[in-house]
Structure formats: structure tokens, C-alpha cells
Design a protein around this motif. Structure first.
Motif, PDB file in Angstrom:
ATOM      1  N   THR A   1       0.832  -1.207   0.000  1.00  0.00           N
ATOM      2  CA  THR A   1       0.000   0.000   0.000  1.00  0.00           C
ATOM      3  C   THR A   1       0.861   1.249   0.000  1.00  0.00           C
ATOM      4  OG1 THR A   1      -1.781  -1.143   1.183  1.00  0.00           O
ATOM      5  CG2 THR A   1      -1.758   1.252   1.292  1.00  0.00           C
TER       6      THR A   1
ATOM      7  N   GLN B   1       2.344   1.631  -3.503  1.00  0.00           N
ATOM      8  CA  GLN B   1       1.370   2.046  -4.507  1.00  0.00           C
ATOM      9  C   GLN B   1       0.958   3.499  -4.334  1.00  0.00           C
ATOM     10  OE1 GLN B   1      -2.389  -0.102  -4.512  1.00  0.00           O
ATOM     11  NE2 GLN B   1      -2.450  -0.088  -6.746  1.00  0.00           N
ATOM     12  N   SER B   2       1.080   4.026  -3.117  1.00  0.00           N
ATOM     13  CA  SER B   2       0.626   5.389  -2.862  1.00  0.00           C
ATOM     14  C   SER B   2       1.509   6.449  -3.499  1.00  0.00           C
ATOM     15  CB  SER B   2       0.556   5.644  -1.351  1.00  0.00           C
ATOM     16  OG  SER B   2       1.852   5.637  -0.770  1.00  0.00           O
TER      17      SER B   2
ATOM     18  N   SER C   1      -4.674   4.325  -1.553  1.00  0.00           N
ATOM     19  CA  SER C   1      -3.524   3.797  -0.809  1.00  0.00           C
ATOM     20  C   SER C   1      -2.890   4.879   0.054  1.00  0.00           C
ATOM     21  CB  SER C   1      -2.493   3.227  -1.780  1.00  0.00           C
ATOM     22  OG  SER C   1      -3.031   2.146  -2.519  1.00  0.00           O
TER      23      SER C   1
ATOM     24  N   THR D   1      -5.036   5.197   3.005  1.00  0.00           N
ATOM     25  CA  THR D   1      -4.849   4.031   3.865  1.00  0.00           C
ATOM     26  C   THR D   1      -3.575   4.159   4.679  1.00  0.00           C
ATOM     27  OG1 THR D   1      -6.001   2.658   2.234  1.00  0.00           O
ATOM     28  CG2 THR D   1      -4.679   1.528   3.897  1.00  0.00           C
ATOM     29  N   THR D   2      -2.519   4.670   4.071  1.00  0.00           N
ATOM     30  CA  THR D   2      -1.270   4.889   4.798  1.00  0.00           C
ATOM     31  C   THR D   2      -1.467   5.887   5.934  1.00  0.00           C
ATOM     32  OG1 THR D   2      -0.017   4.449   2.766  1.00  0.00           O
ATOM     33  CG2 THR D   2       1.139   5.573   4.560  1.00  0.00           C
TER      34      THR D   2
END
Length: 303
Positions: free
Chosen positions: A44, A47-48, A275, A278-279
Motif C-alpha cells: 500500500t 502504490q501510494s 492507498s 490508507t497509509t
């Protein structure tokens, strides 16, 4: 002879074999932890820092652009604010109510098992059933709550349709659902306390309030720390309840962080931006856990 043999020093080769055997025992758990926890978190994060692949164009490295965009995203900031407010209200209420229920049912009275079951059943119900139940309570004209208001000649309230009440209505559902679940942990911890402590306090003439404040509450601190960590995680991963009851409305007043992440990833198909959010969510949860361990772990009396 067996005692002497057990006290004899272990051979180096045997010690190594025991260590290898221990590592092999924990290898499946470590493998699942790496595969389903640490690898998704690192993936994640990776991907961010890329852009979304759109219209046949491949994803490109954009660095921290997704994180900078979060600062200008009004919906993200509103969702974050809603989630922080959600956590600040639901966590103390759910934990406090769970403690009161555990203290109430930690007695040998007739019908105690039935009361415990009634408190715990809400945590066993699926979210779809809970949503339908509370939607019946919150229905603007025919709902049970508005029927009660009409008895006192009070105007009906659009609980889930008014931006000023919708988020608090979701909070009530969460507190009702989670308090019974946390009660089980408190009840188990209360039953582990030596009953001789209560007998000694009674002989000394200590009141129930004094016994709880000086004896029970310090001994419950490890359980409280565990419950607070779980309650914090639950408060920031609410998504099914929002989808089932409000879908983030009205006017994003019930949009929580995980719900906005879900909508960004699977409705807008912007996985890198989701992502990045989410981080941020993982950093928030880790920070809350560290703060709680730092503040409460020193006060915990482990037996």
C-alpha cells in the motif's frame, strides 16, 4: 536420578535443535503475519507514490503528490474530522458502558446468565440485521423513536436525514453493538480477581466505590488497555454500517475515513489515492496505540 539428569547442562547441539524446533513452531504464524499484514502494508505504501493507470496510460511515479492532494481534499478532511469525533465519543461511551454492565452482572443473582446473554447478543448479530433494526427505530414518521417523541408532543426528527444528527445516530448504534462485546473481557477480568480481596475490604469497612477505585480498577488496567486498543481500531474501520444505513450522507456528514477509502478505490478506481489515505489511516492507528501504551502501560498491574 531423574532430578539430577534434569539439572545437568544441555549439550550445545541439543540447544540448537530446540531453538530450530521453536522457530519451526512459530514459522506458520509468522508466515501468515508477513503475508496478510506486513506485505499489504508495504504494498500500500509503495502504490501510494504512483499515479492511477487511466485510459491505457500506465501508472507513473509521482512521489508525495497523492499525499499533498489530501490536504486540498475537502471530503477527505471532513471524513477525517468525522472519524476523530466518532472515535472521541464512541470509545469512552462503549468502554464505560461495558465496565458498568460487567460490574452489574458480576454477581450471583437469579437470571444473571440471561442478562449477560442479552448484553452480549448485539455483538453477535450481522451488520445487515443491526442496520435494519435501527432503521426501523430511525424512520422519520413511523420509527419507534419518533413515536416516543409524539407521546410527549415533540416534533419528529429525521435522525439519518439531518446532517446535525446523522453521525450521532450512527454512534449510538456502535455503542450499543460494541459495549456487550467489551463487557465479556471485563467480566472475565473481574472473575480473575481473588475474592479474598473483597472479603478483606468488607471486613475493613471499605465501601464498594473505594474497593473499585483502589483494588478493582488498577487490576483491570491491562484489560482496559487491550479494550481501548481494540475500540480505537474498530472506530476507524467502520464501513459496513455507513454503507447499510446512510451511504455517507447527507452531504457527507457520515462519511468516515475507511468509507471514503472504499469509495475512492472501488467506485472511482483511484487505487493509488486510496492507498495514500490508507497509509494515513495506518499512521493514525499506530500513533494511537503508541500513545495509549505509553500512558497506560506503566499503570497496568500485570499478575
Amino acid at each position: 536420578m531423574s532430578t539430577l539428569y534434569s539439572l545437568a547442562p544441555t549439550a550445545p547441539g541439543k540447544t540448537v535443535s530446540l531453538q530450530v524446533y521453536g522457530y519451526l513452531l512459530v514459522l506458520p504464524a509468522v508466515g501468515f503475519l508477513l503475508l496478510f499484514t506486513h506485505y499489504p502494508a508495504l504494498a500500500t505504501l509503495w502504490q501510494s507514490v504512483f499515479s492511477a493507470a487511466r485510459n491505457g496510460h500506465p501508472a507513473q511515479f509521482v512521489g508525495l503528490d497523492n499525499y499533498r492532494a489530501l490536504l486540498d481534499d475537502d471530503t477527505f478532511l471532513l471524513s477525517l474530522r468525522n472519524n476523530l469525533l466518532y472515535a472521541l465519543i464512541t470509545i469512552p461511551l462503549a468502554v464505560g458502558l461495558a465496565l458498568l454492565m460487567a460490574l452489574g452482572v458480576n454477581r450471583r443473582v437469579r437470571g444473571n446468565a440471561l442478562i449477560r446473554s442479552a448484553f452480549f447478543i448485539p455483538s453477535l448479530l450481522p451488520m445487515v440485521a443491526i442496520a435494519n433494526l435501527w432503521l426501523f427505530f430511525y424512520t422519520p414518521q413511523l420509527g419507534l423513536l419518533n413515536k416516543l417523541l409524539s407521546i410527549f408532543s415533540l416534533p419528529a426528527v429525521n435522525w439519518l436525514g439531518d446532517p446535525h444528527t446523522a453521525l450521532y445516530s450512527l454512534m449510538a448504534v456502535s455503542v450499543w453493538r460494541e459495549a456487550g462485546f467489551f463487557m465479556i473481557f471485563y467480566l472475565a477480568a473481574l472473575q480473575q480477581i481473588d475474592p479474598r480481596l473483597a472479603e478483606a475490604a468488607e471486613i475493613e469497612g471499605a465501601s464498594r466505590h473505594y474497593f473499585f477505585r483502589k483494588i478493582q480498577w488498577p487490576l483491570l488496567m491491562p484489560t482496559t488497555l487491550f479494550i481501548l486498543i481494540n475500540a480505537s481500531m474498530n472506530a476507524f474501520r467502520i464501513v459496513d454500517q455507513v454503507i447499510a444505513m446512510t451511504n455517507g450522507g447527507p452531504d457527507n456528514s457520515t462519511s468516515l475515513l475507511l468509507f471514503y477509502i472504499y469509495r475512492t478505490a472501488f467506485s472511482f478506481w483511484d487505487l493509488p489515492y486510496a492507498s495514500a489515505m490508507t497509509t494515513v489511516l495506518l499512521v493514525i492507528l499506530a500513533s494511537i496505540a503508541l500513545v495509549k501504551f505509553h500512558l497506560l502501560d506503566k499503570r497496568a498491574h500485570y499478575q
